[in-house]
Design a protein around this motif. Structure first.
Motif, short mmCIF file in Angstrom:
data_model
loop_
_atom_site.label_atom_id
_atom_site.label_comp_id
_atom_site.label_asym_id
_atom_site.label_seq_id
_atom_site.Cartn_x
_atom_site.Cartn_y
_atom_site.Cartn_z
N PHE A 41 51.38 30.59 27.92
CA PHE A 41 52.01 30.09 29.30
C PHE A 41 50.78 29.99 30.43
N THR A 42 49.35 30.33 30.03
CA THR A 42 48.36 30.22 30.87
C THR A 42 47.91 28.68 31.14
N ASN A 43 47.89 28.23 32.44
CA ASN A 43 47.64 27.02 32.68
C ASN A 43 45.84 26.97 32.50
N ALA A 44 45.38 26.96 31.59
CA ALA A 44 43.97 26.69 30.85
C ALA A 44 43.73 25.54 30.19
N ASP A 45 42.73 25.03 30.02
CA ASP A 45 42.44 23.92 29.10
C ASP A 45 42.00 24.44 27.57
N ILE A 46 41.52 25.49 27.65
CA ILE A 46 40.98 25.90 26.26
C ILE A 46 41.28 27.65 26.24
N VAL A 47 41.73 28.20 25.11
CA VAL A 47 41.62 29.69 25.08
C VAL A 47 40.95 30.27 24.06
N VAL A 48 39.93 31.17 24.50
CA VAL A 48 39.08 31.75 23.23
C VAL A 48 39.54 33.29 23.14
N VAL A 49 39.88 33.51 22.12
CA VAL A 49 40.63 34.80 21.72
C VAL A 49 39.50 35.66 20.89
N GLY A 50 39.15 36.86 21.39
CA GLY A 50 38.06 37.59 20.40
C GLY A 50 38.87 38.88 20.13
N LEU A 51 39.02 38.88 18.74
CA LEU A 51 39.77 40.30 18.05
C LEU A 51 38.73 41.07 17.55
N ILE A 52 38.27 41.93 18.38
CA ILE A 52 37.15 42.67 17.96
C ILE A 52 37.42 44.15 17.52
N GLY A 53 37.27 44.54 16.36
CA GLY A 53 37.48 45.98 15.79
C GLY A 53 38.98 46.45 15.70
N GLU A 54 39.89 45.46 15.52
CA GLU A 54 41.19 45.69 15.37
C GLU A 54 41.60 45.65 13.87
N ARG A 55 42.98 46.23 13.45
CA ARG A 55 42.82 46.37 12.02
C ARG A 55 43.13 45.00 11.42
N GLY A 56 42.68 44.87 10.20
CA GLY A 56 42.78 43.44 9.50
C GLY A 56 44.30 42.83 9.43
N ARG A 57 45.45 43.78 9.46
CA ARG A 57 46.68 43.29 9.39
C ARG A 57 46.94 42.78 10.77
N GLU A 58 46.65 43.33 11.81
CA GLU A 58 46.86 42.86 13.40
C GLU A 58 46.48 41.26 13.26
N VAL A 59 45.30 41.17 12.92
CA VAL A 59 44.36 39.68 13.01
C VAL A 59 45.58 38.53 12.44
N LYS A 60 46.23 38.59 11.19
CA LYS A 60 47.22 37.98 10.74
C LYS A 60 48.42 37.78 11.60
N GLU A 61 48.74 39.05 12.07
CA GLU A 61 50.12 39.03 12.83
C GLU A 61 49.91 38.32 14.37
N PHE A 62 48.63 38.61 14.75
CA PHE A 62 48.64 37.82 16.13
C PHE A 62 48.57 36.32 15.94
N ILE A 63 47.73 35.91 15.02
CA ILE A 63 47.88 34.46 14.83
C ILE A 63 49.01 33.80 14.46
N ASP A 64 49.87 34.53 13.33
CA ASP A 64 50.91 33.70 12.93
C ASP A 64 52.41 34.10 13.88
#
Length: 444
Positions: free
Chosen positions: A182-205
């Motif tokens: 929802f943010t009015n931005a041109d580009i979004v950069v997401v850094g997933l640092i030190g999270e559980r590997g399972r959460e990376v897939k869930e966040f993206i999908d």
């Protein structure tokens, strides 16, 4: 993937090997490799022989006399005493550019999404060039993040750096996902640092989604990565955001989490012998935090901007944790997610009473700010007297402000709640605040 394969993948020239300047590995203690016989500087990269045509990359993190301390970014299985150590030329470069949009990469720029090599990446550096603070464009434009509680009560400015303070399981990842959509931005950069590997897939999908990914770059370094890889991933996502800002883009940087970045630096510092200071954190941790955060923000007038949200984990919901305390001092505001609200089913669980945006007075009209402050006052007064109200001990007529808070509280709660698939722009949020507080009481 071997180091040589990673260079070829990014079309980066292979390192010029220098046999005369190579050293040897003499010791390995915990996460740290010790080498002698090489002339390198702090921050330089080295390659360590693991077998025939197999080398791992490491970074110089300290020294003691002629003994060099290295931190590997890859698995160290197969290393042996006396292994050759080679200085690398140009290994600090990382891929940046518009070819990263829609991609998921690790802390070195290696694709994790199975979509093949990156599309014509440019080369950037992990450590950006600081901007003269007097040349930065001041924060004067509000940023629409699509979250009603933030837009109305904690308005964010374009180029602001703000922290999301939360314990585990109170909905910070869901809130980040809503902002990416929802943010009015041109580009979004997401850094997933030190999270559980399972959460990376869930966040993206599940949270980011296909539409959100199209205008995003995701840099993931899960908890099982080496501390150096996690450290580099945080620096890398900042470098990617800096590239887009330099191209005049309005960038939203979401880093989850700043605490994991600090913990990675703590592991490295303790491994090379730096003494712990504040609750186990060495001084270098508190030196690294502002250096990372200060790279974001507005560029020079007429250029782009990086609006950054950093999640800060408060262990046991302790807001006085050293990292949380240090982060509040270097950020331009903080949004606190409350476990009590989450347990009540109030999402997003933003505690507006405990949160603040330091730039809000400069980017909204005075009436808007006064209404937001008055709503905070009503919420605080209601909570202070909640026990009295619950047991029916309040005597009507004794506190007009409390009676107004009791009357408006259902509408306040409704305004601060929001569905995951629902966005709310700045104009709608201002209108909702005016409807809630049509006229400001005098002397409030």
């Amino acid at each position: 993937m071997k180091l040589s394969e990673r260079w070829s993948q990014f079309d980066v020239p292979k390192v010029a090997w220098q046999p005369a300047s190579s050293g040897r590995l003499v010791r390995m203690v915990g996460l740290t490799l010790e080498a002698v016989g090489i002339n390198v500087r702090i921050g330089d990269r080295c390659a360590v022989d693991r077998g025939p045509n197999d080398r791992i990359e490491a970074e110089v993190v300290g020294f003691d006399g002629q003994r060099i301390f290295l931190m590997p970014i890859e698995q160290v299985d197969g290393l042996r005493p006396g292994a050759r150590v080679w200085p690398l030329n140009g290994a600090a470069d990382v891929p940046v550019g518009f070819g990263l949009l829609g991609r998921v990469v690790d802390g070195t720029g290696r694709p994790l999404d199975g979509k093949g090599p990156l599309d014509n990446p440019e080369q950037g550096h992990l450590n950006g060039v600081p901007i003269n603070p007097l040349k930065r464009d001041p924060i004067r434009t509000p940023l629409d993040v699509g979250i009603r509680a933030i837009n109305s009560m904690l308005t964010v400015g374009r180029g602001q750096r703000i922290g999301l303070f939360a314990g585990s399981g109170v909905g910070k990842s869901m809130l980040l996902g809503m902002m990416t959509r929802f943010t009015n931005a041109d580009i979004v950069v997401v850094g997933l640092i030190g999270e559980r590997g399972r959460e990376v897939k869930e966040f993206i999908d599940d949270i980011l989604g296909e539409e959100g990914l199209k205008r995003s770059v995701v840099i993931a370094s899960p908890a099982d990565d080496s501390p150096l890889m996690r450290l580099r991933a945080a620096q890398y996502c900042t470098s990617v955001a800096e590239f887009y800002r330099d191209q005049g883009q309005q960038v939203l940087l979401l880093m989850d989490s700043l605490t994991r970045y600090a913990q990675a630096q703590r592991e490295i510092a303790l491994a090379v012998g730096e003494p712990p200071a504040t609750k186990g954190y060495p001084p270098s941790v508190f030196n690294k935090l502002p250096k990372l955060v200060e790279r974001t923000g507005n560029g020079e007038p007429g250029g782009g901007s990086i609006t950054a949200f950093y999640t800060v984990l408060s262990e046991g919901d302790d807001m006085q944790d050293p990292i949380a305390d240090a982060s509040r001092a270097i950020l331009d505001g903080h949004i606190v997610l409350s476990r009590r609200l989450a347990e009540e089913g109030h999402y997003p669980a933003i505690d507006v009473e405990a949160s603040v945006s330091r730039v809000m007075p400069h980017i909204v009209a005075p009436e808007w700010l006064q209404r937001a402050m008055f709503v905070k006052q009503l919420v605080a007064h209601y909570r202070q007297n909640q026990d009295l109200i619950s047991v029916g001990a309040y005597q009507k007529g004794s506190d007009p402000l409390l009676e107004l808070a009791m009357e408006r509280m259902p509408k306040i709660k409704a305004m601060l709640r929001q569905r995951l698939d629902e966005g709310s722009d700045l104009a709608a949020c201002e209108a909702a605040l005016k409807e809630l507080i049509p006229a400001l009481p005098q002397n409030k």
